[in-house]
Scaffold this motif. Structure first.
Motif, mmCIF file in Angstrom:
data_model
loop_
_atom_site.group_PDB
_atom_site.id
_atom_site.type_symbol
_atom_site.label_atom_id
_atom_site.label_comp_id
_atom_site.label_asym_id
_atom_site.label_seq_id
_atom_site.Cartn_x
_atom_site.Cartn_y
_atom_site.Cartn_z
ATOM 1 N N LEU A 70 1.007 -1.413 0.597
ATOM 2 C CA LEU A 70 -0.050 0.039 -0.115
ATOM 3 C C LEU A 70 0.996 1.249 0.294
ATOM 4 O O LEU A 70 0.584 1.688 -0.745
ATOM 5 C CB LEU A 70 -0.984 0.348 1.390
ATOM 6 N N ASN A 71 2.248 1.391 0.723
ATOM 7 C CA ASN A 71 2.891 2.059 0.640
ATOM 8 C C ASN A 71 3.393 2.928 -0.451
ATOM 9 O O ASN A 71 4.140 3.916 -0.218
ATOM 10 C CB ASN A 71 3.531 2.701 2.036
ATOM 11 N N ARG A 72 3.930 1.669 -0.961
ATOM 12 C CA ARG A 72 4.743 1.763 -2.231
ATOM 13 C C ARG A 72 3.937 2.458 -3.029
ATOM 14 O O ARG A 72 4.282 3.399 -4.088
ATOM 15 C CB ARG A 72 5.066 0.521 -2.609
ATOM 16 N N ARG A 73 2.717 2.751 -2.868
ATOM 17 C CA ARG A 73 1.518 4.178 -4.096
ATOM 18 C C ARG A 73 2.383 5.339 -4.157
ATOM 19 O O ARG A 73 2.281 6.267 -4.676
ATOM 20 C CB ARG A 73 0.047 3.835 -3.648
ATOM 21 N N LEU A 74 2.553 5.744 -2.865
ATOM 22 C CA LEU A 74 2.800 7.229 -2.591
ATOM 23 C C LEU A 74 3.697 6.868 -2.386
ATOM 24 O O LEU A 74 4.735 8.243 -1.998
ATOM 25 C CB LEU A 74 1.785 7.226 -1.314
ATOM 26 N N ALA A 75 4.271 6.502 -1.449
ATOM 27 C CA ALA A 75 6.428 6.758 -0.612
ATOM 28 C C ALA A 75 7.131 5.300 -1.844
ATOM 29 O O ALA A 75 7.486 4.860 -0.254
ATOM 30 C CB ALA A 75 6.309 6.709 0.642
ATOM 31 N N ASP A 241 13.645 16.016 -0.726
ATOM 32 C CA ASP A 241 14.195 16.721 -1.443
ATOM 33 C C ASP A 241 13.117 17.622 -1.386
ATOM 34 O O ASP A 241 12.510 18.033 -2.529
ATOM 35 C CB ASP A 241 13.949 15.247 -2.858
ATOM 36 N N GLY A 242 12.512 17.978 -0.715
ATOM 37 C CA GLY A 242 11.346 19.406 -1.198
ATOM 38 C C GLY A 242 9.546 18.270 -1.067
ATOM 39 O O GLY A 242 9.140 19.806 -1.393
ATOM 40 N N GLU A 243 10.095 17.791 -1.067
ATOM 41 C CA GLU A 243 7.823 17.315 -1.500
ATOM 42 C C GLU A 243 7.997 16.653 -0.156
ATOM 43 O O GLU A 243 8.329 15.963 -0.078
ATOM 44 C CB GLU A 243 8.354 16.262 -2.458
ATOM 45 N N ALA A 244 6.457 16.682 0.091
ATOM 46 C CA ALA A 244 5.798 16.545 1.325
ATOM 47 C C ALA A 244 4.802 14.582 0.455
ATOM 48 O O ALA A 244 4.545 14.660 0.098
ATOM 49 C CB ALA A 244 4.511 17.050 1.494
ATOM 50 N N LEU A 245 5.454 13.387 1.440
ATOM 51 C CA LEU A 245 5.344 12.416 0.825
ATOM 52 C C LEU A 245 4.455 11.394 1.846
ATOM 53 O O LEU A 245 4.796 11.101 3.218
ATOM 54 C CB LEU A 245 6.284 11.384 0.523
#
Length: 517
Positions: A70-75, A241-245
């Motif tokens: 599941l978490n590989r979908r967003l992070a 790297d500046g992106e909210a995950l």
């Protein structure tokens, strides 16, 4: 090996197949995360609650594998694999003696009998969690814009329940059951002097759930119940790297993850308000709605945000109970009362309003509208975005009369939905035709809501310069060019006396925002 012994063993660097000096442990009510060198290992506690059962090794392994999927979908960059925690040969006793000479009775990724399993992740700094960054004032609006768009895209691609799906995911009955579980959990764990407040909140939330039941059922039929994140609070978003995950989605209970997408969004919206950053909450919400177009979800947002506050109160109380049982500090639940108060506030709908932006292309309407939305806690609907919502340009182009009429109908529908839910709504368009202004004014009158026109203006030379610069930059949804501006200058209908009485200047935007805040 019991849970305590396993935890002690994993606190030693020798348990890991890589350098792991100074292992640290972060504990939640369901798991422990061991920070070891370059990696973090998440291990489930062998606990059993009414909403989750991790009491068996097989259940904990299955949950690890589900979390990875599941978490590989967003992070995907953070989540690596599932590894066994293996027993080392001869490791059944003498634990303290082996620790002294650098050995431990367990090994991450070892070949011995598996005592448990862990999800292996890339380690990140705790100060990069969104909760910590918000606390430190180290989050800007642009990051919230990107996060809102990311979540909207994620929801758009997520699997969804169909009208004939055999599950009860997202149904009014399932939502009501989740509400009851939370209320009972809070009542069981809270201090006795909080009983009256919990009962009062419970009555209000049950009443609202009953009122919204037809809307919940309709949204499930229309495909808004999807496989979401499920636990999207500030502590489950990290800046890389500046992106909210978003990470650490809710994997252990499918019914708490297959939910209305607006319920998923409501969690982060609520938590930003709870942390005193309502400005960021509305920045995030507006970016999410603008990207996905789900303005109909505003009707359920206050209820779901209140339910999320209740969930966080319960989690805090569960953690306090665990701490007390272990003889540790009970501070983690200190905020449960504030969360219940927030739930009550969110459920008490504000009075909605309808605000119109007014002015020629390039007059600064969208800039002023964005500031109003952020500072006044408002929802903005942009004509430049909504006219393209159907997809391909219609015959005659985006600015043809028929396309314009359809765009204003979508703006009016969104404003009606949001205003009825208690949100001040901003219709961001030129509104140069009196008939269109009168249509929105009549809607506000029928709903007995405040109606305001926000007038923006600039010299013709400034308008032309801004439109030319915007076309060159290609970073704005507006396609209005100098030809469109010329037509607007010829065809605009000035505000009449009655409209002027409802009009405020863009220079008074901050005062107007304070009025509706």
């Amino acid at each position: 090996m019991d849970d305590g012994a396993l935890t002690r063993a994993l606190m030693h660097g020798a348990a890991y197949p890589h350098a792991a000096p100074g292992v640290r442990c972060i504990e939640t009510h369901l798991s422990r995360v061991f920070l070891a060198g370059e990696y973090a290992y998440k291990v489930r506690k062998p606990v059993r609650f009414d909403f989750v059962d991790f009491s068996t090794l097989a259940a904990r392994r299955a949950d690890c594998e589900e979390e990875l999927r599941l978490n590989r979908r967003l992070a995907g960059a953070l989540y690596l694999d599932v590894v066994p925690i293996a027993a080392v040969a001869g490791g059944a006793g003498g634990h303290e003696d082996r620790e002294a000479d650098g050995n431990t009775p367990v090994r991450l990724g070892g070949s011995g009998p598996a005592l448990d399993y862990a999800v292996r992740m890339r380690r990140f700094a705790q100060h990069d969690l969104l909760a910590a960054r918000v606390q430190a004032g180290n989050v800007d609006g642009a990051m919230m814009d990107a996060l809102g768009r990311r979540l909207a895209d994620f929801h758009a691609d997520a699997p969804r329940c169909g009208s004939t799906d055999a599950t009860d995911y997202g149904t009014p009955a399932r939502v009501a059951a989740t509400l009851e579980e939370c209320l009972q959990g809070v009542a069981r764990l809270a201090d006795a002097d909080g009983a009256e407040a919990i009962q009062c909140l419970g009555r209000a939330m049950r009443s609202e759930a009953l009122r919204l039941a037809p809307a919940m059922a309709a949204r499930r039929r229309s495909g808004h119940v999807r496989e979401c994140h499920g636990d999207l609070h500030l502590g489950n978003v990290v800046v890389v790297d500046g992106e909210a995950l978003p990470f650490d989605c809710l994997e252990f209970n499918a019914g708490l993850r297959w939910i209305d997408s607006i319920s998923d969004t409501a969690f982060l919206y609520m938590d930003l308000i709870h942390h005193g950053r309502r400005d960021l909450a509305y920045r995030f919400l507006n970016a999410y709605l603008e990207r996905g177009g789900d303005y109909a979800g505003l009707g359920l947002l206050p209820f779901y945000a209140a339910l999320r506050a209740l969930v966080r109160a319960r989690v805090g109380l569960e953690r306090r109970h665990q701490c007390a049982a272990a003889g540790a500090d009970a501070a983690p639940a200190a905020g449960w009362r504030a969360l219940l108060e927030l739930a009550e506030t969110l459920l008490s709908r504000r009075r909605g309003a309808i605000l119109l932006m007014h002015g020629l292309s390039g007059s600064g309407k969208s800039t002023v509208a964005a500031r109003l939305a952020e500072r006044g806690g408002m929802v903005r609907v942009r004509a430049d975005v909504e006219r393209k919502r159907p997809g391909a340009p219609p015959a005659g182009g985006w600015y043809a009369p028929a396309a314009g009429a359809a765009t204003y109908r979508r703006l009016l529908a969104a404003c009606r939905l949001g205003a009825c839910a208690g949100f001040p709504m901003i219709a961001d368009a030129t509104f140069l035709a009196r008939a269109r202004r009168e249509c929105f004014a009549a809607q506000a009158a029928r709903l007995r809501l405040p109606f305001v026109i926000v007038h923006c203006e600039a010299t013709v030379d400034t308008l032309r310069a801004r439109i030319s610069a915007r076309a060159q930059a290609r970073n704005d949804p507006s396609d209005a060019d100098l030809e469109v501006l010329g037509r607007q200058l010829r065809e605009q209908e000035p505000l009449c006396a009655a409209e002027l009485r409802a009009t405020t200047s863009a220079s008074d935007a901050d005062t107007l925002a304070a009025r509706f805040a």
